[in-house]
Motif scaffolding. Structure first.
Motif, short mmCIF file in Angstrom:
data_model
loop_
_atom_site.label_atom_id
_atom_site.label_comp_id
_atom_site.label_asym_id
_atom_site.label_seq_id
_atom_site.Cartn_x
_atom_site.Cartn_y
_atom_site.Cartn_z
N ARG A 107 73.36 -71.11 55.70
CA ARG A 107 72.33 -70.91 54.66
C ARG A 107 72.26 -69.44 54.24
O ARG A 107 72.05 -69.13 53.07
CB ARG A 107 70.94 -71.37 55.14
N THR A 114 76.40 -76.56 49.12
CA THR A 114 76.02 -77.84 49.71
C THR A 114 76.66 -77.90 51.09
O THR A 114 77.87 -77.75 51.22
CB THR A 114 76.54 -79.00 48.83
N TYR A 175 73.70 -82.11 53.83
CA TYR A 175 72.34 -81.55 53.86
C TYR A 175 71.84 -81.50 52.42
O TYR A 175 72.36 -80.72 51.61
CB TYR A 175 72.32 -80.17 54.50
N HIS A 177 69.89 -80.22 49.59
CA HIS A 177 69.06 -79.04 49.32
C HIS A 177 68.47 -79.06 47.95
O HIS A 177 68.69 -79.88 47.15
CB HIS A 177 69.84 -77.74 49.55
#
Length: 177
Positions: A107, A114, A175, A177
């Motif tokens: 992150r 992604t 994940y 987001h």
């Protein structure tokens, strides 16, 4: 920290553990339940030098676990790769702590990417789910040929190729987001 273990971004002095990590990955790659691909020492060294790897060390400084991140599609996708723990430290929470740290690193380094992964490991699927990943079809993850070619080190690669990279034994997890 996980208990008394240190979980941190790997540094150049950690290169001394690379052969041990490669050996453990090779051993794990023989187990059909892991779906882990073999990795070269040069790749792991490069990931450490780039600051894209996480290592776990026991209180005595012994290698306990490892994982790295890899970008795909010019940074639009990032996967966490080669999560492996030393056999004597399995079922201690080390893998979850490593995945948390590698997630944070991904992150930080790739805030707009992604995040995704592929695995056949029930333990890794559980950890990914706890981090917020969801199972998705392969069509939702990277199309980067380099990613799919990296699967050649997996014993299930022939299945992936026969199915034209639309699915395999691994579960794709993303994940959102």
């Amino acid at each position: 920290m996980c208990g008394n273990f240190t979980i941190r971004i790997a540094v150049e002095s950690d290169i001394r553990f690379v052969q041990t990590i490669v050996t453990e990955i090779d051993h794990a790659a023989q187990d059909p339940a892991t779906g882990i691909c073999r990795r070269s020492a040069s790749l792991l060294i490069r990931k450490i030098e780039e600051g894209l790897a996480v290592i776990a060390l026991s209180p005595s400084g012994e290698w306990a676990g490892f994982c790295y991140i890899q970008e795909w599609d010019e940074g639009r996708f990032v996967s966490s790769c080669a999560l492996v723990t030393a056999p004597k430290y399995r079922s201690t929470g080390i893998a979850a702590a490593i995945k948390q740290k590698i997630f944070e690193l991904a992150r930080l380094r790739y805030p707009n990417a992604t995040l995704f992964g592929l695995t056949t490991s029930a333990a890794v699927m559980k950890i990914n789910t706890q981090l917020g990943y969801i199972p998705v079809p392969y069509s939702e993850i990277t199309k980067d040929t380099g990613f799919w070619n990296s699967c050649q080190g997996c014993q299930h690669y022939d299945i992936l190729e026969r199915k034209k990279r639309t699915n395999c034994l691994c579960t794709a997890m993303l994940y959102p987001h």
